[in-house]
Each structure stands twice: as structure tokens, then as C-alpha cells.
Design a protein around this motif. Sequence first.
Motif, PDB file in Angstrom:
ATOM      1  N   LEU A 291      37.849   1.803   1.536  1.00 22.24           N
ATOM      2  CA  LEU A 291      36.516   1.136   0.496  1.00 22.24           C
ATOM      3  C   LEU A 291      36.502  -0.198   1.606  1.00 22.24           C
ATOM      4  O   LEU A 291      36.605  -0.334   2.283  1.00 22.24           O
ATOM      5  CB  LEU A 291      37.348   1.118  -0.715  1.00 22.24           C
ATOM      6  N   ASP A 319      22.977  -0.373  -3.710  1.00 28.44           N
ATOM      7  CA  ASP A 319      21.632   0.074  -3.254  1.00 28.44           C
ATOM      8  C   ASP A 319      21.963   1.763  -2.928  1.00 28.44           C
ATOM      9  O   ASP A 319      23.363   2.327  -3.260  1.00 28.44           O
ATOM     10  CB  ASP A 319      21.511  -0.390  -2.164  1.00 28.44           C
ATOM     11  N   VAL A 320      21.186   2.789  -2.815  1.00 32.11           N
ATOM     12  CA  VAL A 320      21.461   4.067  -2.709  1.00 32.11           C
ATOM     13  C   VAL A 320      22.361   3.773  -1.929  1.00 32.11           C
ATOM     14  O   VAL A 320      22.173   3.782  -1.116  1.00 32.11           O
ATOM     15  CB  VAL A 320      19.976   4.752  -2.135  1.00 32.11           C
ATOM     16  N   GLY A 323      27.638   3.955  -2.293  1.00 35.41           N
ATOM     17  CA  GLY A 323      29.572   4.496  -3.007  1.00 35.41           C
ATOM     18  C   GLY A 323      29.506   4.062  -4.034  1.00 35.41           C
ATOM     19  O   GLY A 323      30.589   3.403  -4.042  1.00 35.41           O
ATOM     20  N   THR A 325      29.767   5.999  -7.000  1.00 38.04           N
ATOM     21  CA  THR A 325      31.001   7.235  -7.403  1.00 38.04           C
ATOM     22  C   THR A 325      32.272   6.987  -7.451  1.00 38.04           C
ATOM     23  O   THR A 325      33.110   7.071  -8.288  1.00 38.04           O
ATOM     24  CB  THR A 325      30.643   8.658  -6.462  1.00 38.04           C
ATOM     25  N   VAL A 326      32.372   6.744  -6.175  1.00 40.36           N
ATOM     26  CA  VAL A 326      34.073   6.610  -5.899  1.00 40.36           C
ATOM     27  C   VAL A 326      34.473   5.448  -6.780  1.00 40.36           C
ATOM     28  O   VAL A 326      35.977   5.204  -7.013  1.00 40.36           O
ATOM     29  CB  VAL A 326      34.351   6.310  -4.496  1.00 40.36           C
ATOM     30  N   LYS A 358      31.881  16.452  -7.579  1.00 45.00           N
ATOM     31  CA  LYS A 358      32.554  15.599  -6.282  1.00 45.00           C
ATOM     32  C   LYS A 358      33.986  15.787  -7.161  1.00 45.00           C
ATOM     33  O   LYS A 358      34.783  15.593  -6.275  1.00 45.00           O
ATOM     34  CB  LYS A 358      31.559  14.538  -6.040  1.00 45.00           C
ATOM     35  N   TRP A 362      38.139  15.464  -6.032  1.00 44.19           N
ATOM     36  CA  TRP A 362      38.718  14.189  -5.860  1.00 44.19           C
ATOM     37  C   TRP A 362      40.047  14.969  -6.658  1.00 44.19           C
ATOM     38  O   TRP A 362      41.143  13.818  -6.379  1.00 44.19           O
ATOM     39  CB  TRP A 362      38.051  13.003  -5.569  1.00 44.19           C
ATOM     40  N   ALA A 450      21.389   2.172  -9.775  1.00 41.62           N
ATOM     41  CA  ALA A 450      20.728   2.675  -7.980  1.00 41.62           C
ATOM     42  C   ALA A 450      19.736   1.412  -8.525  1.00 41.62           C
ATOM     43  O   ALA A 450      18.984   1.529  -6.961  1.00 41.62           O
ATOM     44  CB  ALA A 450      21.194   4.005  -7.736  1.00 41.62           C
ATOM     45  N   PRO A 475      30.291   1.616   6.584  1.00 40.74           N
ATOM     46  CA  PRO A 475      29.922   1.502   7.830  1.00 40.74           C
ATOM     47  C   PRO A 475      29.598   2.994   8.513  1.00 40.74           C
ATOM     48  O   PRO A 475      30.316   3.630   8.086  1.00 40.74           O
ATOM     49  CB  PRO A 475      31.583   1.291   8.655  1.00 40.74           C
ATOM     50  N   ARG A 477      26.783   3.894   9.145  1.00 39.50           N
ATOM     51  CA  ARG A 477      24.990   4.506   8.667  1.00 39.50           C
ATOM     52  C   ARG A 477      24.789   4.086   9.746  1.00 39.50           C
ATOM     53  O   ARG A 477      24.384   2.893  10.358  1.00 39.50           O
ATOM     54  CB  ARG A 477      25.166   4.263   7.196  1.00 39.50           C
ATOM     55  N   ASP A 579      23.465  13.808  -2.802  1.00 39.26           N
ATOM     56  CA  ASP A 579      24.247  13.717  -1.922  1.00 39.26           C
ATOM     57  C   ASP A 579      24.627  14.419  -1.348  1.00 39.26           C
ATOM     58  O   ASP A 579      25.701  15.784  -1.357  1.00 39.26           O
ATOM     59  CB  ASP A 579      25.467  13.247  -2.668  1.00 39.26           C
ATOM     60  N   PRO A 581      24.801  14.597   2.793  1.00 39.97           N
ATOM     61  CA  PRO A 581      25.258  14.277   3.715  1.00 39.97           C
ATOM     62  C   PRO A 581      24.961  14.739   4.769  1.00 39.97           C
ATOM     63  O   PRO A 581      23.794  13.795   5.916  1.00 39.97           O
ATOM     64  CB  PRO A 581      26.478  14.137   3.903  1.00 39.97           C
ATOM     65  N   ARG A 605      18.586   9.657  -0.343  1.00 44.46           N
ATOM     66  CA  ARG A 605      18.848  10.769  -0.190  1.00 44.46           C
ATOM     67  C   ARG A 605      19.497  11.438   0.835  1.00 44.46           C
ATOM     68  O   ARG A 605      20.158  12.560   1.349  1.00 44.46           O
ATOM     69  CB  ARG A 605      18.219  12.516  -0.643  1.00 44.46           C
TER      70      ARG A 605
END
Length: 718
Positions: A291, A319-320, A323, A325-326, A358, A362, A450, A475, A477, A579, A581, A605
Motif C-alpha cells: 500500500l 485521483d483516477v 487505488g 478499490t483496494v 476484482k 482478492w 474519483a 509507484p 507509473r 481498469d 492496466p 483509463r
Amino acid sequence: MPPPAKQAPPTAPAPAAKTQAVAAPKSQPQKALEKMGLRRDIDLALHLPLRYEDETRIVMLKDARDGDMVQIEGQITHSEVTFRPRRQLRVTIDDGSDTCVLRFINFYPSHQKTLSVGARVRVRGEIRGGFVGREMVHPSFKLAGGELPGALTPVYSTVAGLPQAYLRRAVLGGLGRADLSETIPAPFLRKTPSQPLLSLRDALQFLHHPTPDVALSTLEDHSHPAWQRLKAEELLAQQLSQLQARRVRAAMRAPALSGPAMRGPAADGASLQGPQCTLYEQLLERLPFRLTAAQQRVCAEIALDLQKNIPMHRLLQGDVGSGKTVVAALAAVRCMDAGWQCALMAPTEILAEQHFRKLIAWLEPLGIRTVWLTGSQKAKERRESLAMIASGEAALVVGTHAVIQDKVVFKNLALAIIDEQHRFGVAQRLALRSKMSEGGEEPHLLMMTATPIPRTLAMSYYADLDVSTIDELPPGRTPIVTKVVNDARRDEVIERIRGQLAEGRQVYWVCPLIEESESVDLVNATHTHEALSNALPGVLVGLLHSRMSVAEKKAVMGLFTDGLMGVLVSTTVIEVGVDVPNASLMVVEHAERFGLSQLHQLRGRVGRGAAASACVLLYSTGDAPRLGEMARARLKAMVETNDGFEIARRDLEIRGPGEFLGARQSGAPLLRFADLEEDADWLAWARDLAPRMLDRHAELAHRHILRWLGGKAEFLKA
Ligand SMILES: Nc1ncnc2c1ncn2[C@@H]1O[C@H](COP(=O)(O)OP(=O)(O)OP(=O)(O)O)[C@@H](O)[C@H]1O
């Protein structure tokens, strides 16, 4: 300008339907009033003029200058219908000091009758230097005589089907009937000793009908004492309602989710940290990433709230791609650790499905049963879901607003997570609360958005919510490079797509409309889909738009998510939450038609993985030589920054706060009259007064809230 249509004299707006034994059918203007939200007398009284007309004075023609808006009175000396250059009524008026021609291109026989030679008339319009002397085109007129009004004439904003004259009378009626009695306790009727407040009645009377000696600039810049009263009133209503909302919440009870009740090894038998490890710890351990500090901070904020026995009402903004969702998943497992159920709702099925996929990836390995609930589901599947929710077998329910329908009965719901809360109206949020409260206990609420809200706005509009902000991206990105490209260079863009596909990446192409219904020149998604399919042989190009069935959408989205589809042509259904990636290029067609926040969401996106990503904003000026100023400002902002908070700030600058928050939809009490920065003094005054009023003058406070919020104040009842 067409001649003014004759209206039946309006009666006062119909009394509220509830009080009528048999509701009379509503006239068109009455319906229009309702559409404008002008239902109660007080709503009418608070509908303030856009500007004023001065009908209090008669000006002599010799004193009027070209361009002046004036009222003159005189005798008609000549009247004729001419046919050159086209059919029109030309009338000459003489006021004793000079003459002037009145011209009407559209006219009725009644015009000729009133404006017949010899008649004395009062005329109002703009004086212009015409071809054959001074003239007024389509002035308003009536027979002379009658007293001049003692006040300026208000001009209100209106809609089609609601004539100004009708609206004026309706507002006047509302103003007369509304309860404008004082609600501010006497000692507080001043901001500083030298600034006493006008009464609300005087302030409104004045703003609707100012005396002609007023300096109009003080009405325009809102510095007039009458305006000050309104700003003070409004800010006080806002502060009172938010404080009251907090107090109501503090009196509500929610399950305190403190100690883990559900312990045990992961479902696949792999004990991660020994047998006593919580689901929370297991999930953290299994995540393929660590995280970020911001995620850890907001998780801690949420955890603290969940331990309390008053319901959490927290807005999680980030922001978009930051993270969220987690964080939601971790909040959910905390709740399950304590032995309770959790629900997650999203505004669209695509979004809900994304979350579902998602979350099951998990959570299922941890042995957590997650069920899916939407309106489009088969009856049998739905029945099974409902049974599992009722028995408590399902620890997590994911779906659309179907989750808050009446048939859904939870065994023990403790946490409701709402994604993109600004799309859920207040009514839906309330339905959720009432539906889910059982035995006097309410669930905790976590709302995710968002669309970050600038701090000053958040403080003011969401003061009844606690706000957690993820202000850091994961990190690794690489920043998305944004290019603004003229539509004429489409071919180069297609070349670029080929390049991305060759590297195994995927591409989004977003179009604003699906059919040529609104504008013939608009290239639509269907055409683009066809063109791209032809230009990219051997590549699977998909099409996604809102008129497809849910199953079709799911199938297309599935192919894209699984990496089997190279290019996805879509309308804005993918705007939020999607999402994938591996997608590295976003092309937005007719980018000039999108709002700034929407463009930022779309751009978000891509750039969700480690690959360098780009966003191409294709624009077209149509027949115009260049783009409009606002469109240019939006595209420029997109190139200059990737930061959602900065984008939100600029969006606010370009659009103003009302539009920005999607005004009515958001259900937040928006400010119509006050400005948070300009009226910081009044805000401080209201902040100071609100708690004292609620404590010592509860009745006045309640009346004040009702006056400003009407039905929306329902949920503020203790
Ligand atoms: N700390 C992290 N480190 C690395 N990757 C992360 C981290 N947190 C989340 N991610 C990944 O980043 C991507 C974006 O996360 P997520 O979908 O939760 O973002 P979001 O804030 O919900 O975005 P949006 O508002 O655009 O839907 C996901 O693929 C997610 O798995």
C-alpha cells in the motif's frame, strides 16, 4: 423579436397539490414553475432578478442618446405598413421634443390598433440611429396614462412556456405569502457593530423592487445590504444543516466493529501468519503490491471510524487510478473480521462488474463468499443471491442500485460502500440508510469518488461528511503524455495505434455520440468502429455503447479485459472505473465537446500499469475557424497537468461551483448567493452562530433550515 403573446392573467400559483381535494390540471406556466424548482412561496421569493428595467421615468427624446434603453411617451403621428425592404409596421411617435420611428417586423392587427394615429402611448426600447433617422425596433408599448411605477422592474431568469409577466406576478404573490419572519436571534443580527442586517422581508422586497435611486453597481456586485442579508441567511442555513446532520448522526447507532470475530486460515489452507491471522492481515499479505503511504493513512482513518458505535459517513476521494478499490476491499474485510456483512454499490453495471471481478479475485481465496446483484440478473440467480444475503452466507454483496431494493434483506449489514457517490442522489443514499438500519442500528457508509473536490468546496459542501484523500499514485507509473491533435490528422493517430498494438498494448477510442441524431457532422462511434476495423485488418476492434444490452456490453468488456481485443471503440460508458492496466493509448474524438473532469476520467483509463501511456485529444472546429474559448481552456489544462486536484480546480474556474458539482444531482446544498471566499466574514459569522442557535434557539434554527432546504431537510430531523 416576436410580438408578446397574450397570456391569460395568471392567478397565484396553485397551492400545493396535497391541500387540494381534487388537483386541478396544471397550466403550462405552472408546470414550468415546478420544473424550475419554484414550488413553495419561499422558493418564489428567493428567485431573484437577473437584472432590472427602469420604467420609473419618462425620458425626452431630445435627451436620449443612441444606444440608451429608454421609456418615452408621446403621440402617434404616422402609421403605415411598408413592404420594402420587407413587410413591416412603421410608426412615428412625437413626444414634443423630437420624433422617432417604431419598427415592427412581426406584428399583429392589435399593434396597428393600439399604435393608430392620434393615440398617446408609452414606449420602452433601445434608441438607435436608423437609416432614415432615430428608431426603436420592437419596443414594448402600452397606452399612455397610469402612474409610473415607483420601483425598478425586475427581469427574472425563466424557461420556455413561462412568460416574464406571469413569472413576475407569481414571484410577487410568493413574496406576499411566504413566511419571512425573523429567524436570526436579535443579538446576532449584525456581523460587526456597524453592520446591522436588514430584515429578510425588507431585503427581498428591495431586491425584487429596488427604488430607482439605488446605485445599480451595488446590486450587480452584491455589496448592497439587501444582498448581504441573503448571503448571511444562506450561509447560516448551510452551517445549521451541516451541524444538525452531524448531530443527528452522532445520535444514531452503528455496530462498533472492534475485535475480529472471524479468525482462521485462508480458504486454500495456506496459513499466512499462523492460525490467528485476520482476513485483513491475510488480504494485505496476498496483495501483489505494498500500500502507498496515502492508502495506509486512509485505511487507518476508516478503521478508526468503524470501531465507533456512531455511523461512519466518510467520503474517500482520490485521483483516477490512485487505488481506492483496494482501500474499499480492506474496509470490507475489516467488517467481515468482526462478523458482519458488507455491500458495495456502483452506479452502472459495468462498474459494478469491474469491482466484482476484482473483489472476488482478492476475497474468494480467503474463503469470503461474495454475491452479485443487479436488475438484469435471471430470476433464479437473483433468488439465490437474495437467500445467501438473508442467511448471512454472503459476506459481501456487489451490485448496482438493485442492492437497495425492497426485496433485499440483509442478515447483519454493517458497512455500505458507494462508488462514485455524486451519481447517487440524496434520495438513494437515504433509501440505503433506512433500508439497512435494523434494530435502531445504521450501517457505516463509505462513499468513493474519483472526482476530487477542491478543499474549500469539500469543507463547505460536504461538511457533514468526513473526507479521506488519497493524494499519491502507486509507484512506478509513468506520467501520461497528452497531445491535442486536429481531427484532420487522424491517419497519424491510426499509425500510432498500430505501433501500440505491435507492442502488445491495447487502445481505447472514445466518441461522444452513437448516432447522428444531434449533429450531422459528428463522427459517431459506429462509423469510427467501422473505419478502424477496416484500417486495422486482423485486429479485433470492439464497440461499446450505452444502448447495447447488458449481456452484449459484458461480452465486449470481457474480451477487452482479457486482452483478446486490441481496440475498444466506446461512448463514455467507460468513463469511470474501468481498469485494464495493459491499455496504453486513449484517443478521445471530439474532445472539445467533453467537460474537463470527464476528459480527465477518460484519460485515467490508461497509465494504470508500468507502460508509458498517452492520451490523444482529437478536436474539430466544425465550420468555425477556431475552437471556442472554454473548449481551448479545457484542452490546454489537460495538456498542462495530470493532477486530478489541479484539474478540479481549473474546472471550477471554468465552470463555476454549481455546474461543477452537478448541482441538483449531487443533492448537496449548493450556495446560490454567497461566495465562500468573498463572503468569508459571513461564513465565520454563520459558523459561530450555528451551534449557539441549535443549542439555545432550536425552534428558530429549524425554521431557518426548513426555509432554505424545504423537503431536503427531512433527513435532518433528530
Ligand atoms: N499501492 C499500489 N501499488 C501498486 N498498484 C496499485 C496499488 N494500489 C492499487 N494498485 C493498482 O492500481 C490500479 C488502479 O487501482 P484502482 O482501480 O483501485 O484505482 P481507483 O482509485 O479505483 O481508480 P478509478 O477511480 O480510476 O477507478 C489497479 O490495477 C490496482 O490493482
